[in-house]
Motif scaffolding. Structure first.
Motif, PDB file in Angstrom:
ATOM      1  N   GLU A 225     -35.458  17.085 -61.527  1.00  0.00           N
ATOM      2  CA  GLU A 225     -33.967  17.722 -61.459  1.00  0.00           C
ATOM      3  C   GLU A 225     -34.120  19.301 -61.175  1.00  0.00           C
ATOM      4  O   GLU A 225     -34.635  19.964 -62.176  1.00  0.00           O
ATOM      5  N   ILE A 226     -33.799  19.697 -60.159  1.00  0.00           N
ATOM      6  CA  ILE A 226     -33.656  20.983 -59.914  1.00  0.00           C
ATOM      7  C   ILE A 226     -32.404  21.586 -60.397  1.00  0.00           C
ATOM      8  O   ILE A 226     -31.172  21.063 -59.796  1.00  0.00           O
ATOM      9  N   VAL A 227     -32.212  22.727 -60.762  1.00  0.00           N
ATOM     10  CA  VAL A 227     -31.093  23.165 -61.556  1.00  0.00           C
ATOM     11  C   VAL A 227     -30.436  24.362 -60.995  1.00  0.00           C
ATOM     12  O   VAL A 227     -29.223  24.747 -61.198  1.00  0.00           O
ATOM     13  N   TYR A 228     -31.226  25.095 -60.173  1.00  0.00           N
ATOM     14  CA  TYR A 228     -30.978  26.396 -59.778  1.00  0.00           C
ATOM     15  C   TYR A 228     -31.826  26.833 -58.544  1.00  0.00           C
ATOM     16  O   TYR A 228     -33.166  26.610 -59.080  1.00  0.00           O
ATOM     17  N   LEU A 241     -36.952  29.403 -58.669  1.00  0.00           N
ATOM     18  CA  LEU A 241     -36.599  27.865 -58.517  1.00  0.00           C
ATOM     19  C   LEU A 241     -36.818  27.477 -60.061  1.00  0.00           C
ATOM     20  O   LEU A 241     -37.852  27.749 -60.843  1.00  0.00           O
ATOM     21  N   TYR A 242     -35.552  26.787 -60.515  1.00  0.00           N
ATOM     22  CA  TYR A 242     -35.356  26.338 -61.898  1.00  0.00           C
ATOM     23  C   TYR A 242     -35.441  24.673 -61.905  1.00  0.00           C
ATOM     24  O   TYR A 242     -34.531  24.075 -61.036  1.00  0.00           O
ATOM     25  N   TYR A 243     -36.073  24.066 -62.596  1.00  0.00           N
ATOM     26  CA  TYR A 243     -36.241  22.764 -62.823  1.00  0.00           C
ATOM     27  C   TYR A 243     -36.503  22.185 -64.393  1.00  0.00           C
ATOM     28  O   TYR A 243     -36.783  22.954 -65.250  1.00  0.00           O
ATOM     29  N   LEU A 244     -36.212  21.104 -64.486  1.00  0.00           N
ATOM     30  CA  LEU A 244     -36.116  20.482 -65.827  1.00  0.00           C
ATOM     31  C   LEU A 244     -37.501  19.702 -66.284  1.00  0.00           C
ATOM     32  O   LEU A 244     -37.993  18.847 -65.366  1.00  0.00           O
ATOM     33  N   ASP A 245     -38.074  20.090 -67.433  1.00  0.00           N
ATOM     34  CA  ASP A 245     -39.169  19.451 -68.010  1.00  0.00           C
ATOM     35  C   ASP A 245     -38.837  18.060 -68.436  1.00  0.00           C
ATOM     36  O   ASP A 245     -37.530  17.569 -68.361  1.00  0.00           O
ATOM     37  N   ASP A 247     -38.425  16.873 -71.335  1.00  0.00           N
ATOM     38  CA  ASP A 247     -37.255  16.799 -72.201  1.00  0.00           C
ATOM     39  C   ASP A 247     -36.102  17.703 -72.004  1.00  0.00           C
ATOM     40  O   ASP A 247     -35.106  18.038 -72.542  1.00  0.00           O
ATOM     41  N   ARG A 248     -36.050  17.980 -70.575  1.00  0.00           N
ATOM     42  CA  ARG A 248     -34.505  18.732 -70.084  1.00  0.00           C
ATOM     43  C   ARG A 248     -34.734  20.146 -70.505  1.00  0.00           C
ATOM     44  O   ARG A 248     -33.610  20.712 -70.273  1.00  0.00           O
ATOM     45  N   LEU A 249     -36.039  20.674 -70.625  1.00  0.00           N
ATOM     46  CA  LEU A 249     -35.973  22.227 -71.044  1.00  0.00           C
ATOM     47  C   LEU A 249     -36.035  22.698 -69.748  1.00  0.00           C
ATOM     48  O   LEU A 249     -36.905  22.197 -68.780  1.00  0.00           O
ATOM     49  N   THR A 250     -35.476  23.802 -69.483  1.00  0.00           N
ATOM     50  CA  THR A 250     -35.416  24.551 -68.333  1.00  0.00           C
ATOM     51  C   THR A 250     -36.722  25.514 -67.898  1.00  0.00           C
ATOM     52  O   THR A 250     -37.108  26.265 -69.028  1.00  0.00           O
ATOM     53  N   THR A 251     -37.421  25.198 -66.943  1.00  0.00           N
ATOM     54  CA  THR A 251     -38.550  26.030 -66.470  1.00  0.00           C
ATOM     55  C   THR A 251     -38.376  26.393 -65.229  1.00  0.00           C
ATOM     56  O   THR A 251     -37.602  25.979 -64.436  1.00  0.00           O
TER      57      THR A 251
END
Length: 299
Positions: A225-228, A241-245, A247-251
């Motif tokens: 999931e890309i979140v930003y 570019l931000y995406y979720l690992d 565990d849904r931690l933002t990377t």
């Protein structure tokens, strides 16, 4: 005057629920190199010639375990130890059995006042086994970590007045972007206002803008999931570019960043709380951007 100097943000330790799954994510999709894995409990990954820049620990509660900074010299580490003791902080030296596992020299840990996060200082880390070889992305370095803070203003004062961080910019009264002096990059750490202490995101800086574009498609093709983004931060002049690992931690991946001279840097700006300041391309973050991840209160 704070009597020690930083070299860089050295590594971030994350708590994850499934070490194998997180290793596959950070190795195969983000592009870090697996250096060492200790069963299902701990894994060391790197994006440099250091032994590690990311450590994954198995836990039932995902989030950030600690944030580690490399100081410039062993003398800086000794001065930091004496200084922190004088401040009355509960600082302790990490036992040798753990520093051997971490492939580090003398290492200090302490909880940052006004927050539940554990900081770690060290001045020497062994090299990894061979040169770091980029794979899916040409990662340049661990860029920064941003945390959520229940007592953000007090935390900001502690960092700037007692721990030798310098403010580069303020985004309204919500986020302060800090550099660990004299590291030149616009921010190596950030503090964001929040209802509770937590992880906001971790960042890896890449060397090519194409790495950001390729990552967008690679993540989508792998159902990440890309979140930003992709977008451009006016604050630091970086493409992101931000995406979720898992565990849904933002990377975050970012390319490009303003650099500050050690002497006579520009003063920090007080930037307005407008969306275009965060993304001049007009994007807005998803609702779950920067929301997942607790802080382990002691490590």
């Amino acid at each position: 005057m704070v009597p020690f100097r930083y070299r860089k943000p050295g590594y971030v330790a994350l708590n994850v629920t499934d070490v194998d799954k997180s290793v596959r994510f950070y190795r195969d999709l983000v592009g870090l190199q697996l250096e060492e894995q200790l069963g299902q409990d701990v894994a060391f990954l790197r994006c440099s010639d250091d032994h590690h820049n990311l450590v994954l620990y198995r836990s039932n509660v995902p989030g950030i375990k600690r944030m580690a900074f490399e100081l410039e010299t062993p003398a800086d580490l000794e001065q930091a130890w004496q200084y922190l003791v004088r401040q009355g902080w509960d600082v302790h030296e990490v036992p040798e059995v753990e520093t051997r596992q971490l492939k580090q020299g003398k290492t200090l840990r302490f909880r940052v006042p006004d927050h539940t996060l554990t900081f770690e200082f060290y001045a020497r880390m062994e090299r990894g086994s061979g040169q770091y070889i980029p794979t899916v992305a040409k990662i340049q370095r661990l860029g920064h970590v941003v945390i959520r803070c229940k007592n953000r203003d007090a935390m900001l004062r502690t960092l700037t007045e007692q721990l030798n961080f310098r403010v580069s910019d303020h985004f309204g009264d919500q986020v302060a972007f800090l550099r660990c002096f004299p590291n030149p990059y616009h921010h190596s750490f950030g503090v964001s206002r929040g209802d509770e202490d937590g992880l906001h995101h971790i960042n890896f800086m890449v060397t090519d803008v194409d790495d950001v574009g390729r990552a967008m498609n690679r993540m989508r093709n792998s159902d990440v999931e890309i979140v930003y983004g992709p977008g451009r931060h006016d604050i630091s002049n970086s493409i992101f570019l931000y995406y979720l690992d898992p565990d849904r931690l933002t990377t975050e991946y970012s390319f490009g960043m303003e650099e500050f001279p050690e002497d006579a840097p520009r003063p920090p700006r007080q930037l307005p709380l407008r969306p275009e300041i965060l993304d001049s391309w007009g994007g807005v973050p998803a609702a779950n951007f920067g929301k997942a991840g607790s802080v382990e209160s002691a490590s």
